[in-house]
Structure formats: structure tokens, C-alpha cells
Design a protein around this motif. Sequence first.
Motif, short mmCIF file in Angstrom:
data_model
loop_
_atom_site.label_atom_id
_atom_site.label_comp_id
_atom_site.label_asym_id
_atom_site.label_seq_id
_atom_site.Cartn_x
_atom_site.Cartn_y
_atom_site.Cartn_z
N ALA A 12 1.14 -8.92 5.91
CA ALA A 12 -0.02 -9.53 5.29
C ALA A 12 -0.75 -8.44 4.50
O ALA A 12 -1.51 -7.65 5.06
N MET A 13 -0.49 -8.40 3.20
CA MET A 13 -0.98 -7.31 2.36
C MET A 13 -2.30 -7.69 1.71
O MET A 13 -2.43 -8.76 1.11
N PRO A 14 -3.33 -6.82 1.82
CA PRO A 14 -4.57 -7.10 1.10
C PRO A 14 -4.32 -7.06 -0.40
O PRO A 14 -3.47 -6.29 -0.88
N VAL A 15 -5.05 -7.87 -1.16
CA VAL A 15 -4.81 -7.91 -2.60
C VAL A 15 -5.28 -6.63 -3.29
O VAL A 15 -4.94 -6.39 -4.46
N PHE A 16 -6.04 -5.78 -2.60
CA PHE A 16 -6.33 -4.43 -3.07
C PHE A 16 -5.81 -3.44 -2.05
O PHE A 16 -5.98 -3.63 -0.84
N SER A 17 -5.20 -2.37 -2.55
CA SER A 17 -4.70 -1.30 -1.70
C SER A 17 -5.51 -0.04 -1.93
O SER A 17 -6.05 0.18 -3.02
N HIS A 57 -4.25 -1.35 3.77
CA HIS A 57 -3.06 -0.71 3.22
C HIS A 57 -3.46 0.64 2.63
O HIS A 57 -4.17 0.70 1.62
N ILE A 58 -3.02 1.72 3.26
CA ILE A 58 -3.33 3.08 2.84
C ILE A 58 -2.06 3.66 2.23
O ILE A 58 -1.03 3.78 2.91
N PHE A 202 3.69 -4.44 -6.02
CA PHE A 202 2.50 -3.59 -5.96
C PHE A 202 2.26 -3.08 -7.37
O PHE A 202 3.14 -2.48 -7.98
N ILE A 203 1.06 -3.31 -7.92
CA ILE A 203 0.73 -2.88 -9.28
C ILE A 203 0.02 -1.53 -9.21
O ILE A 203 -0.99 -1.37 -8.52
N ILE A 204 0.56 -0.57 -9.97
CA ILE A 204 0.05 0.80 -9.95
C ILE A 204 -1.20 0.92 -10.83
O ILE A 204 -1.19 0.54 -12.00
N SER A 205 -2.29 1.41 -10.27
CA SER A 205 -3.46 1.90 -11.00
C SER A 205 -3.94 0.98 -12.13
O SER A 205 -4.02 1.40 -13.28
N PRO A 206 -4.29 -0.27 -11.83
CA PRO A 206 -4.71 -1.17 -12.90
C PRO A 206 -6.01 -0.75 -13.58
O PRO A 206 -6.20 -1.04 -14.76
N ALA A 207 -6.90 -0.07 -12.87
CA ALA A 207 -8.18 0.32 -13.49
C ALA A 207 -7.99 1.45 -14.48
O ALA A 207 -8.58 1.44 -15.57
N ASP A 208 -7.17 2.43 -14.15
CA ASP A 208 -6.99 3.59 -15.01
C ASP A 208 -5.88 3.36 -16.03
O ASP A 208 -6.10 3.38 -17.25
N VAL A 248 -6.17 0.50 -5.84
CA VAL A 248 -7.46 1.07 -6.22
C VAL A 248 -7.41 2.55 -5.85
O VAL A 248 -7.43 2.90 -4.67
N GLY A 249 -7.31 3.40 -6.85
CA GLY A 249 -7.25 4.84 -6.60
C GLY A 249 -8.65 5.38 -6.40
O GLY A 249 -9.21 6.05 -7.28
N ALA A 250 -9.22 5.10 -5.26
CA ALA A 250 -10.63 5.44 -5.01
C ALA A 250 -10.80 6.94 -4.83
O ALA A 250 -10.07 7.58 -4.07
N ALA A 251 -11.79 7.50 -5.51
CA ALA A 251 -12.16 8.90 -5.32
C ALA A 251 -13.34 9.05 -4.37
O ALA A 251 -13.60 10.14 -3.87
N ARG A 252 -14.02 7.93 -4.11
CA ARG A 252 -15.21 7.93 -3.25
C ARG A 252 -15.40 6.52 -2.70
O ARG A 252 -14.83 5.56 -3.25
#
Length: 393
Positions: A12-17, A57-58, A202-208, A248-252
Motif C-alpha cells: 500500500a504505497m502512499p501517493v507521495f514518497s 515510503h522512505i 514511481f515518478i521521479i522528482s516531479p517538482a524539480d 517529494v525530494g524534501a530538504a526540510r
Amino acid sequence: MLYRRFGRTNLAMPVFSCGGMRYQFSWQDVPPSTIPAENQRNLEATIQRALDLGINHIETARGYGTSEVQLGKILPRLPREKLIVQTKVGPRANARDFRENLETSLQNLGLDYIDLLGIHGINLPEHLEQVLRPGGCLEVVRQFQAQGRIRFVGFSTHGSLEVIRQAIASDVFDYVNLHWYYINQQNWPAILDAHARDMGVFIISPADKGGMLYNPPPRLSQLCAPLSPMVFNDLFCLSHPQVHTLSVGAARPSDFEAHLEVLSLLNQAEMLLPPIVARLEQAAIERLGADWYHTWHHGLPPYHHTPGEVNIPTILWLWNLAQAYDLVDYARMRYNLLGNGGHWFPGANAAHVDQLDLSACLAKSPHRQAIPAILKSAHQLFAGAAQKRLSQA
């Protein structure tokens, strides 16, 4: 949080990783004792915020420098059964080297097992061959799976559509990490292939990589209203059920917040998306012309069939984005990777296009007369300091 079945893994994968490539201290391995406590606290706060939101999902990689080691200080303290942990290890010509890197990853993370292992960067045919051949990387993975140290195996890719589809067709992978966004939809056939084989997507880095959407140009913001460009792109991706999660490549800790709006909008996607897509298409046609907009990509050669290995399709794609949506900063960032990004972003820029005879390689293009001048203009607009991938910096 919303969850989707991650293909045949049945996770069960969250829609954001929670992607692990921006909160770490260093892109290179360094002694753990040199990692500042403040940086480690920020990483742990980011992981805790993700979990508080239901993002369990980490995702990290051996190539992300200190990311694995720093995660290894917090993940073993968390309830293991509630986590989906993924790392990625690049293919190697020598399977012993691959095994050593894999062992290092698992030791760094401090876990008895990982849920997902990605073969990191199947970008060229030789990378796939290194995995699949007898005595290759896949045999090592199968041994780790038999020992209960890896549950599922997938691959990540920045490669051509042809290479991605070949990897999917091998039917040895449970999931795929790949690029696919509104501004770059060329990998859709691969997503359909993966869906047909019940693979996770899994979609890589959609924001950047989807347009540096944390800081969009005003024109793009206006065209995407009433949504922000980032929420529009998230909604566009997740409105396709074949897509399971966006990184989501979160920095913070606060970096997740801008994405959360989409969770309440998914059931409105059929109403919200069409007018925005129509505006984006019309805006592009107004600036590029209808004929170019619909046919610019026809008959273009791959970079390795072009004099000087000029990556004509990529340069024209970036030119289109800059002209249509004012995505000039994004185009410059990507353009200046050409010649510096290796197989992750291959081919050369158009610096020497005046010295090349492109007539033969462009013979099948309906725009063969116009393209050389556009390439020259693109270089004048985009050229700047050579860029490196983050992992090379």
C-alpha cells in the motif's frame, strides 16, 4: 494520506514518497563523525513529518552520499512494520562490486531487510545487460531475496524510451522509477507497459525535474490558475491510475506542505484539469505556431546518430518550454548538463552547430530548414556555466 496498490508487490504505497536526495549533509561519503548535529536533526525532523502525514515510503540510494548513513540513525528506531524502505544501487560490470555496494547500503541503513531495491540508472543497453546476464547483478539480488534481506526489486532510469521498454519487457522487475510529467510525457508508453505487467510506477522528482515548480515563472502560474503549477502537475500525474507515487525530494519538513492540496482534489481531476491543459496547449500554439507545436519532434535523430552527438530532441524540447511557458531557468539548468551529465543526461549542446552539417540527420524532419537556426538561438539563450548533476557536485 491516500494509498495505491504498488503493482504486484501488493504494498500500500502512499501517493507521495519521501525521497532522500536533498536532506543529507553531503553528496559524497564522509566520516559520520563529521556530519553536523543540526543537519541530522533536520533529516530526522523531515522523516518524522513525512510519517506524521502518512508518507511511510522512505526512498534513498547508495549514490546519495551520506543519505543512507544518516537514515540509519533513525530508521532502526521506528516501527519497522509501518515503513516501506527503498534504496538504489547502480549496476556494475563486475557482480562482486555490485554485491559490495549492496552490502554497504544495507549496513548503512541498519535494517535487517529493505522492502524495495532499485537497480539505479539503467540508462543504456549495457546497464541492462550487466543486470540480466548469467552471473550478473540480478543473480546477486536473488541471493539477497532468498536470505530475506530484500523483498522486491525494480529499477530507476533516465534512459531512452527504448531502453526502458526493454527493461520492462524482461519481466524481472517489480516496479520502475522513471520521469513523466506534464512537460515531459514521452515515457507514457513505458508506463502502459509497466501497468500491463502489474509493476509499480514511481515518478521521479516531479517538482524539480517537472519544471522547477517550487519557483515557477509568472506566466506558468497564470496558465495553471486556480491551481499552482506544482499542484497542477501533481494532479495531472496522479489523475492517471497507472501512476502510484510521486517522489517529494524534501530538504526540510515544510517541503511536503505544498503538495498536500492535491489530496482533496483528486476526485475533481476530471473537472479541474481539462481547462488548464487547454490553456497550456493554446498558449504554446500562440507562441510556437500550430504546425511546430504538433510536429516539431517528427523525424528527429537520437543524439548518437547526430554529428557531434548534439542532442537535438532535448534542445528543441527545452526551447519549446522556454518560449511557450517562460521556463527559461529550467531550460538553462537542463541545457548546461549536456556534455556534463554522462549517461544520465547524454549528448552535447549546440555550441558548435555552425560547424556541423546536419542535413543528412534531419532529412526526415518537416522542419529541417528551420532547426539549425533554432539550435543556434537556443545556445545563445541557454548557454552558461557547465552544470553537473547533484551527485557530481
